[in-house]
Scaffold this active site. Structure first.
Site, PDB file in Angstrom:
ATOM      1  N   LYS A 190      -9.389   1.183  10.757  1.00 50.16           N
ATOM      2  CA  LYS A 190     -10.051   0.842   9.499  1.00 50.16           C
ATOM      3  C   LYS A 190      -9.805  -0.628   9.189  1.00 50.16           C
ATOM      4  CE  LYS A 190      -8.959   0.805   5.047  1.00 50.16           C
ATOM      5  NZ  LYS A 190      -9.820  -0.220   4.479  1.00 50.16           N
ATOM      6  N   GLU A 263       3.784  -3.761  10.094  1.00 48.60           N
ATOM      7  CA  GLU A 263       3.890  -5.229  10.034  1.00 48.60           C
ATOM      8  C   GLU A 263       3.554  -5.604   8.605  1.00 48.60           C
ATOM      9  OE1 GLU A 263       4.791  -7.033  12.552  1.00 48.60           O
ATOM     10  OE2 GLU A 263       4.515  -5.675  14.227  1.00 48.60           O
ATOM     11  N   CYS A 297       0.894 -13.569   6.428  1.00 47.03           N
ATOM     12  CA  CYS A 297       2.149 -12.845   6.198  1.00 47.03           C
ATOM     13  C   CYS A 297       3.353 -13.694   6.552  1.00 47.03           C
ATOM     14  CB  CYS A 297       2.148 -11.553   6.998  1.00 47.03           C
ATOM     15  SG  CYS A 297       1.708 -11.829   8.711  1.00 47.03           S
ATOM     16  N   GLU A 392       6.098 -12.653  -2.793  1.00 47.24           N
ATOM     17  CA  GLU A 392       5.033 -13.181  -1.947  1.00 47.24           C
ATOM     18  C   GLU A 392       3.825 -13.518  -2.832  1.00 47.24           C
ATOM     19  OE1 GLU A 392       3.435 -10.275   0.726  1.00 47.24           O
ATOM     20  OE2 GLU A 392       3.413 -11.725   2.345  1.00 47.24           O
TER      21      GLU A 392
HETATM   22  P1  NDP Z   1      -2.844  -3.847   1.626  1.00 45.21           P
HETATM   23  O1  NDP Z   1      -1.560  -3.282   2.076  1.00 45.21           O
HETATM   24  O2  NDP Z   1      -3.345  -3.457   0.301  1.00 45.21           O
HETATM   25  O3  NDP Z   1      -4.015  -3.491   2.644  1.00 45.21           O
HETATM   26  C1  NDP Z   1      -3.879  -3.498   4.024  1.00 45.21           C
HETATM   27  C2  NDP Z   1      -4.821  -2.458   4.614  1.00 45.21           C
HETATM   28  O4  NDP Z   1      -4.410  -1.160   4.204  1.00 45.21           O
HETATM   29  C3  NDP Z   1      -6.267  -2.590   4.148  1.00 45.21           C
HETATM   30  O5  NDP Z   1      -7.125  -2.160   5.180  1.00 45.21           O
HETATM   31  C4  NDP Z   1      -6.312  -1.640   2.989  1.00 45.21           C
HETATM   32  O6  NDP Z   1      -7.611  -1.217   2.696  1.00 45.21           O
HETATM   33  C5  NDP Z   1      -5.456  -0.501   3.498  1.00 45.21           C
HETATM   34  N1  NDP Z   1      -4.859   0.337   2.453  1.00 45.21           N
HETATM   35  C6  NDP Z   1      -4.746   0.097   1.119  1.00 45.21           C
HETATM   36  N2  NDP Z   1      -4.113   1.112   0.524  1.00 45.21           N
HETATM   37  C7  NDP Z   1      -3.813   2.017   1.484  1.00 45.21           C
HETATM   38  C8  NDP Z   1      -3.130   3.276   1.498  1.00 45.21           C
HETATM   39  N3  NDP Z   1      -2.641   3.819   0.384  1.00 45.21           N
HETATM   40  N4  NDP Z   1      -2.974   3.909   2.679  1.00 45.21           N
HETATM   41  C9  NDP Z   1      -3.441   3.378   3.816  1.00 45.21           C
HETATM   42  N5  NDP Z   1      -4.098   2.194   3.872  1.00 45.21           N
HETATM   43  C10 NDP Z   1      -4.274   1.512   2.722  1.00 45.21           C
HETATM   44  O7  NDP Z   1      -2.653  -5.387   1.801  1.00 45.21           O
HETATM   45  P2  NDP Z   1      -3.734  -6.513   1.609  1.00 45.21           P
HETATM   46  O8  NDP Z   1      -5.004  -6.151   2.237  1.00 45.21           O
HETATM   47  O9  NDP Z   1      -3.722  -6.835   0.171  1.00 45.21           O
HETATM   48  O10 NDP Z   1      -3.098  -7.676   2.513  1.00 45.21           O
HETATM   49  C11 NDP Z   1      -2.168  -8.532   2.054  1.00 45.21           C
HETATM   50  C12 NDP Z   1      -0.761  -8.091   2.421  1.00 45.21           C
HETATM   51  O11 NDP Z   1      -0.648  -7.784   3.797  1.00 45.21           O
HETATM   52  C13 NDP Z   1       0.238  -9.149   2.167  1.00 45.21           C
HETATM   53  O12 NDP Z   1       1.328  -8.638   1.461  1.00 45.21           O
HETATM   54  C14 NDP Z   1       0.678  -9.613   3.539  1.00 45.21           C
HETATM   55  O13 NDP Z   1       1.968 -10.107   3.569  1.00 45.21           O
HETATM   56  C15 NDP Z   1       0.492  -8.429   4.366  1.00 45.21           C
HETATM   57  N6  NDP Z   1       0.175  -8.800   5.738  1.00 45.21           N
HETATM   58  C16 NDP Z   1       1.131  -8.666   6.696  1.00 45.21           C
HETATM   59  C17 NDP Z   1       0.894  -9.052   7.990  1.00 45.21           C
HETATM   60  C18 NDP Z   1       1.915  -8.877   9.070  1.00 45.21           C
HETATM   61  O14 NDP Z   1       1.609  -9.087  10.235  1.00 45.21           O
HETATM   62  N7  NDP Z   1       3.134  -8.514   8.773  1.00 45.21           N
HETATM   63  C19 NDP Z   1      -0.401  -9.611   8.369  1.00 45.21           C
HETATM   64  C20 NDP Z   1      -1.332  -9.674   7.311  1.00 45.21           C
HETATM   65  C21 NDP Z   1      -1.040  -9.281   6.045  1.00 45.21           C
HETATM   66  P3  NDP Z   1      -8.509  -2.053   1.660  1.00 45.21           P
HETATM   67  O15 NDP Z   1      -8.429  -3.482   2.047  1.00 45.21           O
HETATM   68  O16 NDP Z   1      -9.837  -1.489   1.880  1.00 45.21           O
HETATM   69  O17 NDP Z   1      -7.909  -1.800   0.319  1.00 45.21           O
END
Ligand code: NDP
Length: 779
Positions: A190, A263, A297, A392
């Site tokens: 997804k 991650e 991130c 963050e």
């Molecule tokens: P989210 O955790 O909200 O979203 C990440 C993904 O998970 C999206 O596809 C989102 O869908 C989906 N999602 C949201 N809620 C749920 C749930 N309850 N169960 C399963 N999946 C879910 O983060 P953001 O998209 O806001 O991204 C930013 C964050 O991600 C930052 O905190 C950043 O640090 C972290 N990040 C970490 C990385 C790493 O490699 N460690 C890399 C990139 C980002 P949808 O977008 O459709 O809501």
């Protein structure tokens, strides 16, 4: 403007990338997208718009997946998986190679579409995201080819559910899909709701590359679709995103047996020592925090500057900030593009507005009047505990403080709940390489930042999650051990009655190198197989667990000892166990019945030899990454490991948990076999005489159920292993969400402790973290 005028003003002209091909591709698809399931696109359904954040224009309409869609995608992946695995390494390598080639052929289309959808500068999507995604597929085509010869005994997990965020949509997809496919898994992925378009273009590429139907499935939708995947019939969840959602997924998958890698977020320090090349360090910061508008991130979002150069450094940095160019992401000479969505822009603005500490400088640049843009921002003079130094922001906002000594730099750098990445800037390589191992991070860049490659694993520790993506270490998360495991049969404790034969024997716990009475004051009788009372066993409770953790924390010097020293101590333990071989064998026979005691003692001695051997041989690697330099993959101890030992064999089980952990520099809290605990209390007498420093090994006795939760939720414990016959896997994995500690639990399956599954690399890998330290060289 004439050439003469250009030379006079030195202003940039505009250099916009042509978006027509990418927009035409969207139009070709009808401007509306369904899901990609079982090798074909479904009809578009009710959904939501995907917008260009730089303009607010609607790019396409996407479909919100339902439970039925996710079920269908998982079923397609399940059906396709055995055949995909059976295709063999070479067959899969050919398909991955075809994907890599097609990504390369269509690289401009991918780059432009990514920039339109996400708002990142075309310079980045063209030169960083897309090439790294291609490289990931090439690299893992190689891994598929080598799987049979290099990973004997490993097989695909099955169906992998994969959830990625919006900041590197295609790259995160590549990081997830390439290793999964290489190892023979199939996937349901997804993308984030803001940025699904390159994933859908990738689906198109899969069809062209000959990916068999059902091997790659892509479902779009809001976060609840991610939740559906988490709860679906998948074998693994690979998630990249926020720590809050990662924690929820840890809880949701607890006890299900689904493999998990997370991650998550970060607040990575960017440390500038007073002997650093300040101009290079300023330029590095442009990449560290203004790359992808700081929505990274591992962004170097926490600047730590050594006091003597702080003012000079800030002055240079502010001057550089004022020269950044912010605007149309499709313009090739733009440094900073658009924030992914107005909601994200509001979140950044709110965090910055709520801060009154320090001194804020916002780049004196022309800001676009439309779209979601936030100016590059620097806030100096913060205290390490200030909210913006801890939380963050996920935007182009750099926060800064100063330090005086290298020791203080390490302390301030590690003063965060995260542990993803760090940058160290110094012209003194000795200093940089002294500091790098001390930083709580999965990746450290020396005199550089944001360097990535498929050959070097990426991932974090602490609240930044667990697992690595890339490198050999990343493959462990997409494979499983094929050696047979049978369901565990709990061993009933012996029963009996009557008083002791001879003197009363009441054992104690072993905490911090001392025999200690249990906090509860309770002990329970322990009987021999023939029903005679052997002695009384202390019943540890959560306070004893906490005391053991304190003792283990105090023994932190163990992590810095050499492998040679740890080997010597393990050999010494083996020597002392050998000297008491008969006594231990008799005790084991009395407790377990039969005559297997000698065999078990000999196996325990051999086990101590095995890990003494490994203590100085489980080496890291020097990765050949495509820079002038090396990435050193260093094996580091995990920290403090709590292990619930198997019921039987009680001595070999205890030694098999303890020895690999301490060989790798960890400290342990061992919960001894529940039915045969007294063998563990005999064993700690050996520890006393074998030079094992106080606090390195702590031994508790009593019901595992009383200790499991306390170990799993303790913030000072870094990993919990459970080989217990009690059904504790769900409790441990749920509790582990508190500090996202690593877990290794048996889910009710047994292990042949005398066979190959009882020792070896799986234990060493569970006892270590891989930290990649990037060291560029050359003048
Ligand atoms: P989210 O955790 O909200 O979203 C990440 C993904 O998970 C999206 O596809 C989102 O869908 C989906 N999602 C949201 N809620 C749920 C749930 N309850 N169960 C399963 N999946 C879910 O983060 P953001 O998209 O806001 O991204 C930013 C964050 O991600 C930052 O905190 C950043 O640090 C972290 N990040 C970490 C990385 C790493 O490699 N460690 C890399 C990139 C980002 P949808 O977008 O459709 O809501």
């Amino acid at each position: 403007m004439s050439v003469k005028e250009i030379f006079e003003t030195m202003d940039y002209g505009t250099a916009p990338e042509n978006a027509s091909e990418a927009l035409a591709w969207i139009v070709d698809q009808g401007g509306q997208f369904g899901h990609f399931i079982d090798g074909a696109f479904t009809d578009p359904g009710a959904g939501f718009d995907s917008k260009n954040p730089a303009t607010g224009d609607v790019l396409a309409t996407l479909t919100q997946a339902t439970d039925a869609d996710v079920t269908r995608a998982v079923a397609a992946a399940r059906k396709a998986q055995p055949k995909w695995a059976a295709l063999g390494g070479h067959g899969r390598a050919r398909v991955l190679y075809a994907i890599a080639r097609l990504l390369q052929k269509h690289s401009r289309l991918f780059a432009v579409l990514e920039t339109l959808d996400n708002g990142k500068p075309i310079r980045e999507s063209r030169d960083i995201d897309v090439p790294l995604a291609q490289r990931h597929f090439y690299y893992h085509a190689g891994m598929a080819q080598l799987m049979d010869s290099e990973l004997p005994g490993r097989a695909a997990l099955g169906v992998c559910g994969q959830i990625v965020p919006w900041n590197f949509p295609l790259l995160m997809l590549a990081w997830k899909i390439a290793p999964a496919l290489a190892m023979g898994n199939t996937v349901v992925l997804k993308p984030a709701e803001y940025t699904s378009l390159t994933a859908l273009l990738f689906a198109d590429i899969c069809m062209q590359a000959g990916v068999p139907k059902g091997v790659v499935n892509i479902v779009t939708g809001y976060g609840d679709v991610g939740e559906m995947i988490v709860n679906a019939d998948v074998d693994k969840i690979a998630f990249t995103g926020s720590t809050a959602v990662g924690r929820r997924i840890r809880q949701a998958t607890a006890g299900t047996g689904k493999s998990l890698t997370l991650e998550l977020g970060g607040k990575s320090p960017y440390i500038v020592f007073d002997d650093a090349d300040l101009d290079s360090a300023v330029e590095g910061l442009v990449d560290a925090i203004w790359f992808n508008q700081g929505q990274v991130c591992c962004a170097g979002s926490r600047l730590l500057v050594q006091e003597p150069v702080a003012d000079a450094f800030y002055t240079k940095l502010r001057a550089r900030m004022d020269k950044l160019r912010i605007g149309n992401p499709l313009d090739k000479s733009i440094d900073v593009g658009a924030i992914v969505d107005p909601a994200q822009l509001d979140a950044i603005t709110a965090m910055v507005d709520a801060n009154s500490a320090g001194h804020m400088h916002q780049a004196a640049v022309d800001m676009p009047t439309n779209g979601s843009f936030f100016p590059p921002t620097l806030i100096t003079g913060l205290h390490p505990a200030d909210t913006l130094m801890q939380e963050e922001i996920f935007g182009p906002v750099l926060v800064a403080t100063t330090f005086r000594t290298p020791t203080e730099a390490v302390e301030v750098a590690n003063n965060t709940r995260y542990g993803l990445a760090a940058s160290v800037w110094s012209e003194n390589i000795n200093l940089a390489l002294d500091v790098a191992p001390k930083l709580a991070a999965g990746v450290v860049w020396v005199n550089g930042t944001n360097m990535f490659d498929a050959a070097a694993g990426f991932g974090g520790v602490r609240d930044s999650g667990f697992g690595r993506e890339g490198g050999w270490e990343g493959l462990g998360a997409y494979t499983k051990d094929v050696s047979p495991h049978k369901p565990l049969k709990p061993v009933s404790p012996n029963t009996g009655k009557g008083g002791p034969e001879g003197l009363d024997r009441t054992a104690k716990l072993y905490i911090g190198g001392k025999q200690t009475r249990p906090d509860s004051g309770y002990s329970a009788p322990s009987y021999a197989k023939n029903g005679t009372l052997i002695g009384h066993v202390p019943q540890a409770n959560r306070k004893d667990v906490r005391n053991a953790v304190e003792a283990a924390i105090a023994a932190k010097g163990w992590a810095k000892t050499t492998g040679h020293l740890r080997a010597q101590i393990l050999y010494y333990l083996a020597e002392n166990l050998s000297a008491r071989r008969e006594g231990f064998a008799d005790a084991l026979n009395a407790a377990q019945g039969g005559k297997g005691g000698t065999k078990e003692v000999d196996a325990a001695i051999s086990c101590l030899f095995t890990y003494a051997a490994w203590a100085d041989k489980f080496d890291g690697q020097a990765h050949g990454v495509p820079i002038r330099g090396v990435a050193l993959a260093m094996k580091e101890p995990v920290g403090i490991i709590g292990a619930l030992c198997p019921d039987a064999p009680p001595l070999l089980g205890l030694v098999s948990c303890m020895a690999p952990a301490i060989a790798m520099g960890n400290r342990v809290i061992l919960a001894a076999s529940e039915p045969y605990p007294l063998i563990a209390t005999d064993f700690y007498q050996l520890l006393d005489t074998s030079d094992v420093p106080a606090g390195v090994v702590n031994i508790l006795t009593g019901p595992h159920g009383d200790m499991a939760g306390a170990l799993a939720t303790h913030m000072g414990v870094d990993a919990v292993w459970s080989f217990s016959a009690s059904d504790l896997s769900a409790e441990i994995e749920t509790g582990a969400a508190t500090n996202l500690k690593r877990t290794w639990v048996n889910h009710g399956m047994g292990r042949d402790w005398f066979g190959s599954a009882g020792a070896g690399k799986a234990f060493l890998e569970a006892a270590t973290e891989v930290k990649n330290i990037w060291i560029p060289y050359g003048e």
